[in-house]
Design an enzyme around this catalytic site. Structure first.
Site, PDB file in Angstrom:
ATOM      1  N   ASP A 395     -13.998  19.430   8.158  1.00 32.65           N
ATOM      2  CA  ASP A 395     -14.118  20.693   7.399  1.00 32.65           C
ATOM      3  C   ASP A 395     -12.785  21.129   6.795  1.00 32.65           C
ATOM      4  O   ASP A 395     -12.752  21.626   5.666  1.00 32.65           O
ATOM      5  CB  ASP A 395     -14.596  21.828   8.319  1.00 32.65           C
TER       6      ASP A 395
HETATM    7  P1  NAP Z   1     -14.803  19.214  12.232  1.00 29.03           P
HETATM    8  O1  NAP Z   1     -15.033  19.734  10.875  1.00 29.03           O
HETATM    9  O2  NAP Z   1     -15.660  19.704  13.342  1.00 29.03           O
HETATM   10  O3  NAP Z   1     -14.909  17.624  12.138  1.00 29.03           O
HETATM   11  C1  NAP Z   1     -14.613  16.825  13.220  1.00 29.03           C
HETATM   12  C2  NAP Z   1     -14.988  15.401  12.871  1.00 29.03           C
HETATM   13  O4  NAP Z   1     -14.538  14.585  13.937  1.00 29.03           O
HETATM   14  C3  NAP Z   1     -16.494  15.203  12.755  1.00 29.03           C
HETATM   15  O5  NAP Z   1     -16.875  15.080  11.407  1.00 29.03           O
HETATM   16  C4  NAP Z   1     -16.772  13.932  13.574  1.00 29.03           C
HETATM   17  O6  NAP Z   1     -17.354  12.965  12.716  1.00 29.03           O
HETATM   18  C5  NAP Z   1     -15.381  13.467  14.030  1.00 29.03           C
HETATM   19  N1  NAP Z   1     -15.364  13.019  15.418  1.00 29.03           N
HETATM   20  C6  NAP Z   1     -15.949  13.556  16.487  1.00 29.03           C
HETATM   21  N2  NAP Z   1     -15.686  12.851  17.592  1.00 29.03           N
HETATM   22  C7  NAP Z   1     -14.892  11.826  17.206  1.00 29.03           C
HETATM   23  C8  NAP Z   1     -14.284  10.739  17.908  1.00 29.03           C
HETATM   24  N3  NAP Z   1     -14.436  10.542  19.220  1.00 29.03           N
HETATM   25  N4  NAP Z   1     -13.535   9.878  17.182  1.00 29.03           N
HETATM   26  C9  NAP Z   1     -13.389  10.027  15.846  1.00 29.03           C
HETATM   27  N5  NAP Z   1     -13.943  11.033  15.145  1.00 29.03           N
HETATM   28  C10 NAP Z   1     -14.690  11.929  15.825  1.00 29.03           C
HETATM   29  O7  NAP Z   1     -13.291  19.459  12.699  1.00 29.03           O
HETATM   30  P2  NAP Z   1     -12.052  20.122  11.963  1.00 29.03           P
HETATM   31  O8  NAP Z   1     -11.815  19.497  10.643  1.00 29.03           O
HETATM   32  O9  NAP Z   1     -10.982  20.131  12.983  1.00 29.03           O
HETATM   33  O10 NAP Z   1     -12.528  21.591  11.631  1.00 29.03           O
HETATM   34  C11 NAP Z   1     -12.733  22.550  12.617  1.00 29.03           C
HETATM   35  C12 NAP Z   1     -14.053  23.250  12.388  1.00 29.03           C
HETATM   36  O11 NAP Z   1     -14.410  23.907  13.593  1.00 29.03           O
HETATM   37  C13 NAP Z   1     -13.999  24.301  11.297  1.00 29.03           C
HETATM   38  O12 NAP Z   1     -15.237  24.408  10.646  1.00 29.03           O
HETATM   39  C14 NAP Z   1     -13.728  25.579  12.093  1.00 29.03           C
HETATM   40  O13 NAP Z   1     -14.145  26.747  11.419  1.00 29.03           O
HETATM   41  C15 NAP Z   1     -14.566  25.305  13.331  1.00 29.03           C
HETATM   42  N6  NAP Z   1     -14.114  25.979  14.531  1.00 29.03           N
HETATM   43  C16 NAP Z   1     -12.788  26.165  14.745  1.00 29.03           C
HETATM   44  C17 NAP Z   1     -12.354  26.830  15.873  1.00 29.03           C
HETATM   45  C18 NAP Z   1     -10.879  27.090  16.051  1.00 29.03           C
HETATM   46  O14 NAP Z   1     -10.522  28.150  16.544  1.00 29.03           O
HETATM   47  N7  NAP Z   1     -10.031  26.140  15.694  1.00 29.03           N
HETATM   48  C19 NAP Z   1     -13.306  27.255  16.834  1.00 29.03           C
HETATM   49  C20 NAP Z   1     -14.676  26.996  16.615  1.00 29.03           C
HETATM   50  C21 NAP Z   1     -15.066  26.365  15.432  1.00 29.03           C
HETATM   51  P3  NAP Z   1     -18.255  11.781  13.326  1.00 29.03           P
HETATM   52  O15 NAP Z   1     -19.340  12.452  14.090  1.00 29.03           O
HETATM   53  O16 NAP Z   1     -18.716  11.014  12.141  1.00 29.03           O
HETATM   54  O17 NAP Z   1     -17.342  11.000  14.217  1.00 29.03           O
END
Ligand code: NAP
Length: 465
Positions: A395
């Site tokens: 994201d």
């Molecule tokens: P993300 O958008 O959740 O993407 C994480 C990616 O990691 C997924 O597309 C997944 O794809 C991949 N993944 C998962 N396990 C894996 C593994 N073992 N090895 C390799 N890849 C793996 O993460 P982000 O870019 O860090 O963004 C964070 C999101 O979480 C934002 O939307 C944010 O708003 C939200 N969020 C943030 C917080 C905070 O405070 N930081 C709290 C709650 C929510 P695959 O499944 O294809 O592997």
């Protein structure tokens, strides 16, 4: 112990809590900050026990049992919980703070003599106000946190549940609460007190249910703030200075963090508080089936490209945390540095699942702090980078945030990885990120996908380098 001495000791613990917050603001001082917090809390508990000792053996046993069970359970849970489950743990703990506020207010209502809040058979008006407001905030925090926990822990769908007329219903409930509070202060009725509790429990649930996954970090920090104000409310009821200071610190720091996160995600603070913001788009954005093809590479390809690069920017995300790939990643960066490559880390404010998630993991792997950059400090460097190495992030790199007005993440500042000469994307498959939306960067000509578990892929690259 005189009241003056205990007030002084409470102020000392308040100062220690402020030093704890200051320490926690940077990875290098965070352990020290934690230590200040623990000493401050220990001092506050001791001051309370010595200044107002429990009356009788039975009361002592109850207090010690509470300390033992609460402290023991807290220690075991904190040791066992994985970093990836920290947000839901925080939400679960907030729910207990809310419940405690309800319990203390009920205690004060049924045993007012013990709290010194009754005179000639009538409660002090100010105490009734504190009780009513404290119990309302506590009950809202309780159900709100339980729902946030269920959503974050996958026990409930992360998708927003959009109730018809929800804003109107919430506004009516809030107006009803204000009315009940006024009546409660006027009549001192126990029935009205419990009506306030029930209405607040319902309102807490209704506020959080419509909020989608992408807004959850703000919600957790907002609930953190609520739980602080609830604690401060209890502090006034109990006449306890330490609780008022701590509650105000948690309340205001939670509110400030919510504001900072809203800013980072380009969300409006007020609309998040009102609930339901971003929900409609988040629900619409998921569930697409993608048929386009992507360019896939191997660990050898990635090693070759990076060894020959001058500048590599690493973008870690939630997947790195799941795979616990931070140690291998640092080793890979060390190797590249030995090859003369300039390596930097770019951290998005909401990467991972809690504020500072990536900073904590990189610090754990001993990544030097001067190689780690915040979004606004590094975003301008992507066009000069040879490689953007995206490991488990999604994201936070999605350009739809800049271009697609219907996207649930529209307006969120993102890391401009697509501007690098080559983008290497490590993830297990074509799965979407937390917000459930497709990432256009996967399909770009300058992108190479490296499919697999983040740690395994980095270990293979390490061997190849
Ligand atoms: P993300 O958008 O959740 O993407 C994480 C990616 O990691 C997924 O597309 C997944 O794809 C991949 N993944 C998962 N396990 C894996 C593994 N073992 N090895 C390799 N890849 C793996 O993460 P982000 O870019 O860090 O963004 C964070 C999101 O979480 C934002 O939307 C944010 O708003 C939200 N969020 C943030 C917080 C905070 O405070 N930081 C709290 C709650 C929510 P695959 O499944 O294809 O592997």
């Amino acid at each position: 112990m005189s009241e003056n001495v205990s007030s002084l000791l409470y102020i000392v613990s308040g100062v220690l809590f402020i030093m704890a917050l200051r320490g926690l603001s940077h990875p290098t001082t965070s352990r020290q900050g934690n230590m200040y917090g623990m000493v401050g809390m220990g001092l506050a508990i001791l001051t309370t026990l010595v200044g107002h000792p429990p009356s009788g053996v039975g009361a002592w046993i109850l207090v010690l049992l509470g300390l033992g069970i609460g402290g023991g359970a807290g220690a075991v849970i904190a040791k066992r919980v994985p970093m990836t489950a920290m947000p839901q743990l925080v939400a679960a703990f907030h729910s207990l703070v809310g419940l405690a506020a309800v319990a203390v207010a009920a205690g004060a209502l049924y045993a007012p003599q013990a709290f010194g809040i009754i005179e000639n058979g009538h409660f002090h008006k100010q105490s009734l106000f504190e009780m009513g407001l404290g119990v309302a905030i506590g009950a809202i925090t309780f159900t709100g946190s339980v729902i946030a926990f269920a959503k974050l822990d996958g026990r409930m769908s992360g998708k927003p549940i959009l109730l018809p007329q929800r804003h109107l219903i919430n506004a009516l409930l809030a107006a009803g609460l204000v009315l009940l509070l006024a009546l409660f202060i006027g009549t001192e009725s126990k029935g009205l007190f419990w009506l306030i509790v029930i209405l607040s429990l319902v309102l807490g649930g209704l506020i959080i249910i419509p909020i989608g996954g992408a807004d959850m970090p703000v919600v957790v920090s907002m609930l953190n703030s609520y739980s602080g104000w609830a604690a401060a409310g209890i502090g006034f009821t109990l006449g306890n200075l330490a609780l008022i200071i701590t509650g105000a610190l948690v309340g205001s720091s939670g509110a400030i963090l919510s504001y900072i996160m809203c800013h980072a995600m380009n969300r409006s603070f007020i609309s998040v508080i009102l609930g339901g913001f971003g929900g409609d788009a988040a629900a619409a954005g998921s569930g697409q089936v993608e048929t386009r093809s992507v360019k896939q590479g191997s660990a050898d390809d990635a090693a070759y490209i990076m060894k020959n690069a001058e500048r590599v920017i690493i973008v870690p995300g939630y997947g790195m945390a799941v795979a616990q790939a931070q140690h291998s990643l640092r080793e890979m960066a060390d190797m590249l540095k030995k090859e003369g490559v300039d390596v930097k880390y770019a951290i998005h404010p909401v990467a991972g699942r809690m504020p500072g998630h990536m900073n904590v993991l990189l610090a754990e792997a001993n990544v030097p702090y001067d190689e780690v950059f915040e979004l606004e400090d590094i975003n301008g460097e992507f066009p000069q980078a040879d490689v953007a190495f995206v490991i488990g992030a999604n994201d936070v790199t999605n350009p739809a945030a800049k271009t697609d007005k219907t996207s649930p993440i529209y307006g969120m500042p993102i890391l401009d990885v697509e501007k690098a000469k080559t983008v290497l994307f490590i993830k297990r498959g074509m799965g979407s990120g937390y917000a459930g939306v497709e990432n256009e960067v996967f399909f770009r000509d300058n992108t190479m996908m490296l499919f697999g578990d983040a740690k395994k892929v980095v270990d293979s690259i390490l061997k190849a380098v």
